[in-house]
Design a protein around this motif. Sequence first.
Motif, short mmCIF file in Angstrom:
data_model
loop_
_atom_site.label_atom_id
_atom_site.label_comp_id
_atom_site.label_asym_id
_atom_site.label_seq_id
_atom_site.Cartn_x
_atom_site.Cartn_y
_atom_site.Cartn_z
N PHE A 88 0.83 -1.20 0.00
CA PHE A 88 0.00 0.00 0.00
C PHE A 88 0.87 1.26 0.00
O PHE A 88 0.54 2.25 -0.65
CB PHE A 88 -0.90 0.02 1.23
CG PHE A 88 -2.14 -0.85 1.12
CD1 PHE A 88 -2.39 -1.59 -0.02
CD2 PHE A 88 -3.04 -0.92 2.15
CE1 PHE A 88 -3.52 -2.39 -0.14
CE2 PHE A 88 -4.18 -1.71 2.06
CZ PHE A 88 -4.43 -2.44 0.92
N ALA A 89 1.97 1.21 0.75
CA ALA A 89 2.83 2.39 0.88
C ALA A 89 3.50 2.76 -0.43
O ALA A 89 3.67 3.95 -0.74
CB ALA A 89 3.89 2.15 1.97
N TYR A 90 3.88 1.77 -1.22
CA TYR A 90 4.67 2.06 -2.42
C TYR A 90 3.92 1.80 -3.73
O TYR A 90 4.47 2.04 -4.82
CB TYR A 90 5.96 1.25 -2.39
CG TYR A 90 6.88 1.67 -1.26
CD1 TYR A 90 7.60 2.86 -1.33
CD2 TYR A 90 6.98 0.90 -0.09
CE1 TYR A 90 8.42 3.26 -0.28
CE2 TYR A 90 7.79 1.31 0.97
CZ TYR A 90 8.50 2.48 0.87
OH TYR A 90 9.30 2.90 1.92
N SER A 137 3.43 12.32 0.11
CA SER A 137 3.95 11.20 0.89
C SER A 137 3.08 10.88 2.10
O SER A 137 3.46 10.07 2.94
CB SER A 137 5.38 11.51 1.36
OG SER A 137 5.40 12.64 2.20
N PHE A 138 1.91 11.51 2.17
CA PHE A 138 1.02 11.33 3.33
C PHE A 138 0.65 9.87 3.54
O PHE A 138 0.88 9.30 4.61
CB PHE A 138 -0.23 12.19 3.16
CG PHE A 138 -1.35 11.83 4.10
CD1 PHE A 138 -1.25 12.06 5.46
CD2 PHE A 138 -2.51 11.23 3.61
CE1 PHE A 138 -2.27 11.72 6.34
CE2 PHE A 138 -3.55 10.89 4.47
CZ PHE A 138 -3.43 11.13 5.83
N TRP A 139 0.07 9.24 2.51
CA TRP A 139 -0.40 7.86 2.68
C TRP A 139 0.77 6.89 2.85
O TRP A 139 0.64 5.90 3.57
CB TRP A 139 -1.27 7.46 1.49
CG TRP A 139 -2.66 8.00 1.58
CD1 TRP A 139 -3.25 8.92 0.77
CD2 TRP A 139 -3.65 7.66 2.57
NE1 TRP A 139 -4.53 9.19 1.18
CE2 TRP A 139 -4.81 8.42 2.28
CE3 TRP A 139 -3.67 6.79 3.66
CZ2 TRP A 139 -5.98 8.34 3.04
CZ3 TRP A 139 -4.83 6.70 4.44
CH2 TRP A 139 -5.97 7.46 4.11
N GLN A 140 1.89 7.17 2.20
CA GLN A 140 3.05 6.29 2.37
C GLN A 140 3.48 6.26 3.84
O GLN A 140 3.73 5.20 4.40
CB GLN A 140 4.20 6.77 1.50
CG GLN A 140 5.44 5.89 1.58
CD GLN A 140 6.54 6.38 0.68
OE1 GLN A 140 7.42 7.13 1.11
NE2 GLN A 140 6.50 6.00 -0.59
N ASN A 141 3.56 7.44 4.45
CA ASN A 141 3.94 7.51 5.86
C ASN A 141 2.93 6.82 6.77
O ASN A 141 3.29 6.16 7.74
CB ASN A 141 4.11 8.97 6.28
CG ASN A 141 5.31 9.63 5.64
OD1 ASN A 141 6.29 8.97 5.31
ND2 ASN A 141 5.25 10.94 5.44
N VAL A 142 1.64 6.98 6.45
CA VAL A 142 0.60 6.35 7.25
C VAL A 142 0.73 4.83 7.23
O VAL A 142 0.69 4.17 8.27
CB VAL A 142 -0.80 6.77 6.75
CG1 VAL A 142 -1.89 5.89 7.39
CG2 VAL A 142 -1.08 8.23 7.08
N TRP A 143 0.94 4.24 6.05
CA TRP A 143 0.99 2.78 5.93
C TRP A 143 2.29 2.18 6.46
O TRP A 143 2.31 1.00 6.86
CB TRP A 143 0.78 2.37 4.47
CG TRP A 143 -0.60 2.61 3.96
CD1 TRP A 143 -0.95 3.35 2.87
CD2 TRP A 143 -1.82 2.13 4.53
NE1 TRP A 143 -2.31 3.35 2.71
CE2 TRP A 143 -2.88 2.61 3.71
CE3 TRP A 143 -2.13 1.34 5.63
CZ2 TRP A 143 -4.23 2.33 3.98
CZ3 TRP A 143 -3.47 1.06 5.91
CH2 TRP A 143 -4.50 1.55 5.08
#
Length: 409
Positions: A294-296, A375-381
């Motif tokens: 999910f992050a990448y 990069s918001f969702w990447q950091n969250v996941w």
Amino acid sequence: MKSTTRAQLSVMMFLQFFIWGAWFVTLGTFLGTNLQANGLEIANVFSTQSWGAIIAPFIIGLIADRFFNAERILAVLHLAGAVLMYMMFNAENVAVFYPYVFIYMVLYMPTLALVNSVSFRQMKNPEKEFSFIRVFGTLGWIIAGLIISLLDWDNSNAETGALKNTFMMAAIASAALGLFSFTLPKTPPVKNAEGNKSFTQIIGLDALSLLKDKNFLTFFIASVLICIPLAFYYQNANPFLTAVGLENPTAKMAIGQGSELLFLLLIPFLFKRFGFKNTILIGMLAWAVRYLLFAYGNAGELSFMLIIGIALHGICYDFFFVSGQIYTDAKAGEKYKSSAQGLITLATYGVGMLIGFWVAGFVTEHYKTASPADSFWQNVWLVPAGIAAVVCFLFSVIFRNDKKTATNA
């Protein structure tokens, strides 16, 4: 079992999980888009599921098992649920929405046990018959997701406010199940010692003595901790997939339920071949892999990573939770069999996910201001990926297979 009874139970199970899947999958997206809720407000709403799971044993154990027919309680709870769903459909802000969803979850969570109770009481051989009834529940969840995407309620370009229609759909289904429940086979209270369990048995506290076993204590703590990554999925997956522009995100999330059916069939084989520890480690590792995907991944050329992450739900959920139920049953023995399962359920869906929803809400809200938008969702996941990896490592080091585990594996 009569064919008419089997058909009744199948319809009951289909509607039971159709109702849940009709609104819960897209809840995070609805709260953020329609009600402009922040991360902590969304966490507060999702935590009502955990409060419902904590309160449910009291409703079932202290009321349903003692005084009323299960099918009648099921009918009343779903009819009340239909009214509450309609109130949620009309809610204009989180402050108005929250009391309705809280009461709804307190009423809905006990119905998960009630539909099982109604089903088991009609079966001569539950081990063989129940799975063929329960599969209609997963089918109901999948159909609900497909309808939402088919009607384009969940896409980012959908009509503003369209997601509120999921609550009307759930209200109609809940009213239908409420009325249908009155036609179900009569399931009166059991008039024996099992129907007069003590207060500590009802909430599983008499099984606390099992925590003296180091292995079971390790599993118990791991069960609570792994629910933190699980909460991230429930709370953030649909908003994430919608935000990145994945087409028909709710329908694609139904792939996870499809994989759940597939991997459920593989558990007996893997449990016997590799044992409890290795099977559950695969489940834990799958959580970390899923969130890295999910992050990448993205909705473009790397959309396959998102699809694989969704499809891993079967491994993530079944390999940990179902294997854990088998292990708990083996360790508990006859004396604590039901109480131990109740304790684990209370710890996971109650305490564990309650913590998880709040952690997910805090992390989401934190990265809204602490990281660039791209990069918001990447950091969250990456946060739940790290938590799952740490839990997996600690469990692999601390847990030791014993004779009882090996024998039952």
